[in-house]
Design a protein around this motif. Structure first.
Motif, PDB file in Angstrom:
ATOM      1  N   ASP A   1      53.932   2.187  20.598  1.00  0.00           N
ATOM      2  CA  ASP A   1      54.035   3.300  19.660  1.00  0.00           C
ATOM      3  C   ASP A   1      52.686   3.622  19.021  1.00  0.00           C
ATOM      4  O   ASP A   1      52.430   4.770  18.668  1.00  0.00           O
ATOM      5  CB  ASP A   1      55.070   3.003  18.582  1.00  0.00           C
ATOM      6  N   ASP A   2      51.814   2.612  18.882  1.00  0.00           N
ATOM      7  CA  ASP A   2      50.488   2.878  18.309  1.00  0.00           C
ATOM      8  C   ASP A   2      49.684   3.816  19.209  1.00  0.00           C
ATOM      9  O   ASP A   2      49.023   4.734  18.726  1.00  0.00           O
ATOM     10  CB  ASP A   2      49.717   1.575  18.088  1.00  0.00           C
ATOM     11  N   SER A  25      47.777   4.848  28.187  1.00  0.00           N
ATOM     12  CA  SER A  25      47.770   3.482  27.642  1.00  0.00           C
ATOM     13  C   SER A  25      49.148   3.108  27.122  1.00  0.00           C
ATOM     14  O   SER A  25      49.623   1.990  27.340  1.00  0.00           O
ATOM     15  CB  SER A  25      46.724   3.359  26.535  1.00  0.00           C
ATOM     16  N   ALA A  26      49.795   4.044  26.431  1.00  0.00           N
ATOM     17  CA  ALA A  26      51.152   3.787  25.934  1.00  0.00           C
ATOM     18  C   ALA A  26      52.091   3.494  27.099  1.00  0.00           C
ATOM     19  O   ALA A  26      52.924   2.580  27.024  1.00  0.00           O
ATOM     20  CB  ALA A  26      51.654   4.986  25.128  1.00  0.00           C
ATOM     21  N   LEU A  27      51.933   4.241  28.195  1.00  0.00           N
ATOM     22  CA  LEU A  27      52.821   4.067  29.348  1.00  0.00           C
ATOM     23  C   LEU A  27      52.535   2.792  30.124  1.00  0.00           C
ATOM     24  O   LEU A  27      53.434   2.243  30.759  1.00  0.00           O
ATOM     25  CB  LEU A  27      52.746   5.294  30.256  1.00  0.00           C
ATOM     26  N   PRO A  31      56.399   1.697  30.300  1.00  0.00           N
ATOM     27  CA  PRO A  31      56.558   2.775  31.277  1.00  0.00           C
ATOM     28  C   PRO A  31      57.813   3.617  31.082  1.00  0.00           C
ATOM     29  O   PRO A  31      57.975   4.638  31.731  1.00  0.00           O
ATOM     30  CB  PRO A  31      56.619   2.048  32.630  1.00  0.00           C
ATOM     31  N   ARG A  32      58.682   3.209  30.162  1.00  0.00           N
ATOM     32  CA  ARG A  32      59.928   3.935  29.905  1.00  0.00           C
ATOM     33  C   ARG A  32      59.861   4.761  28.614  1.00  0.00           C
ATOM     34  O   ARG A  32      60.888   5.226  28.133  1.00  0.00           O
ATOM     35  CB  ARG A  32      61.089   2.949  29.848  1.00  0.00           C
ATOM     36  N   HIS A  33      58.673   4.968  28.090  1.00  0.00           N
ATOM     37  CA  HIS A  33      58.489   5.722  26.848  1.00  0.00           C
ATOM     38  C   HIS A  33      58.571   7.222  27.160  1.00  0.00           C
ATOM     39  O   HIS A  33      57.581   7.867  27.487  1.00  0.00           O
ATOM     40  CB  HIS A  33      57.138   5.354  26.223  1.00  0.00           C
ATOM     41  N   VAL A  34      59.784   7.763  27.072  1.00  0.00           N
ATOM     42  CA  VAL A  34      60.054   9.137  27.501  1.00  0.00           C
ATOM     43  C   VAL A  34      59.199  10.167  26.755  1.00  0.00           C
ATOM     44  O   VAL A  34      58.629  11.063  27.390  1.00  0.00           O
ATOM     45  CB  VAL A  34      61.566   9.451  27.416  1.00  0.00           C
ATOM     46  N   PRO A  35      59.057  10.095  25.435  1.00  0.00           N
ATOM     47  CA  PRO A  35      58.208  11.095  24.768  1.00  0.00           C
ATOM     48  C   PRO A  35      56.759  11.080  25.267  1.00  0.00           C
ATOM     49  O   PRO A  35      56.137  12.143  25.408  1.00  0.00           O
ATOM     50  CB  PRO A  35      58.294  10.718  23.288  1.00  0.00           C
ATOM     51  N   ALA A  36      56.228   9.905  25.578  1.00  0.00           N
ATOM     52  CA  ALA A  36      54.863   9.831  26.109  1.00  0.00           C
ATOM     53  C   ALA A  36      54.792  10.460  27.496  1.00  0.00           C
ATOM     54  O   ALA A  36      53.822  11.162  27.817  1.00  0.00           O
ATOM     55  CB  ALA A  36      54.374   8.384  26.154  1.00  0.00           C
ATOM     56  N   ILE A  37      55.804  10.239  28.302  1.00  0.00           N
ATOM     57  CA  ILE A  37      55.837  10.830  29.646  1.00  0.00           C
ATOM     58  C   ILE A  37      55.873  12.351  29.540  1.00  0.00           C
ATOM     59  O   ILE A  37      55.125  13.058  30.233  1.00  0.00           O
ATOM     60  CB  ILE A  37      57.048  10.307  30.450  1.00  0.00           C
ATOM     61  N   SER A  62      64.611  10.996  34.915  1.00  0.00           N
ATOM     62  CA  SER A  62      65.266   9.855  35.568  1.00  0.00           C
ATOM     63  C   SER A  62      65.613   8.785  34.536  1.00  0.00           C
ATOM     64  O   SER A  62      66.574   8.043  34.705  1.00  0.00           O
ATOM     65  CB  SER A  62      64.394   9.282  36.682  1.00  0.00           C
ATOM     66  N   LEU A  63      64.828   8.723  33.460  1.00  0.00           N
ATOM     67  CA  LEU A  63      65.084   7.765  32.387  1.00  0.00           C
ATOM     68  C   LEU A  63      66.072   8.306  31.355  1.00  0.00           C
ATOM     69  O   LEU A  63      66.837   7.552  30.757  1.00  0.00           O
ATOM     70  CB  LEU A  63      63.769   7.391  31.691  1.00  0.00           C
TER      71      LEU A  63
END
Length: 137
Positions: A1-2, A25-27, A31-37, A62-63
């Motif tokens: 989250d940072d 970097s967040a991903l 790798p499942r951080h949908v907002p970052a994707i 897909s997530l």
């Protein structure tokens, strides 16, 4: 989250390359951080890297198949790639998931008009007008 928060801050300052790096970097950490994707997909879309943007939106879906922003953004990238029927399908799904998003109805109205479905175009344009009128009241 940072890293995600850092990416948002970079975007607010107009530092898109730094924001992309922070989202990546967040991903790497999640790798499942949908907002970052989705946000990385949007940045790649703005950079006209349409195949990569499409892949990122599809990865987000897909997530989380019920994510209206990912559906809408995928519709936009498909429209930009010339896949109008696929874009309509994604916009329809985005409208089902969140019928209060005026831009979804506007895009559907435009595409229905282009494809000759005047009745559907008028229905979505009317919905767009009512939503934008309600937001200015």
């Amino acid at each position: 989250d940072d890293w995600f928060e850092a990416a948002l801050e970079c975007e607010q300052m107009g530092a898109s390359p730094d924001a992309e790096n922070a989202y990546r970097s967040a991903l790497r950490l999640d790798p499942r951080h949908v907002p970052a994707i989705i946000n990385l997909g949007r940045l790649r879309h703005v950079a006209r890297a349409l195949p990569e943007a499409e892949e990122l939106y599809r990865q987000a879906l897909s997530l989380d198949p019920e994510h209206p922003t990912a559906r809408f953004n995928l519709g936009v990238v498909l429209e930009d790639r010339g896949a109008m029927q696929d874009a309509i399908t994604q916009y329809q799904e985005a409208a089902r998931l969140d019928p209060r998003v005026a831009d979804v109805h506007y895009n559907l109205a435009r595409l229905y008009q282009q494809t000759g479905d005047q009745q559907a175009a008028l229905r979505h344009f009317s919905r767009f007008k009512s939503l934008t009128r309600a937001s200015t009241d």
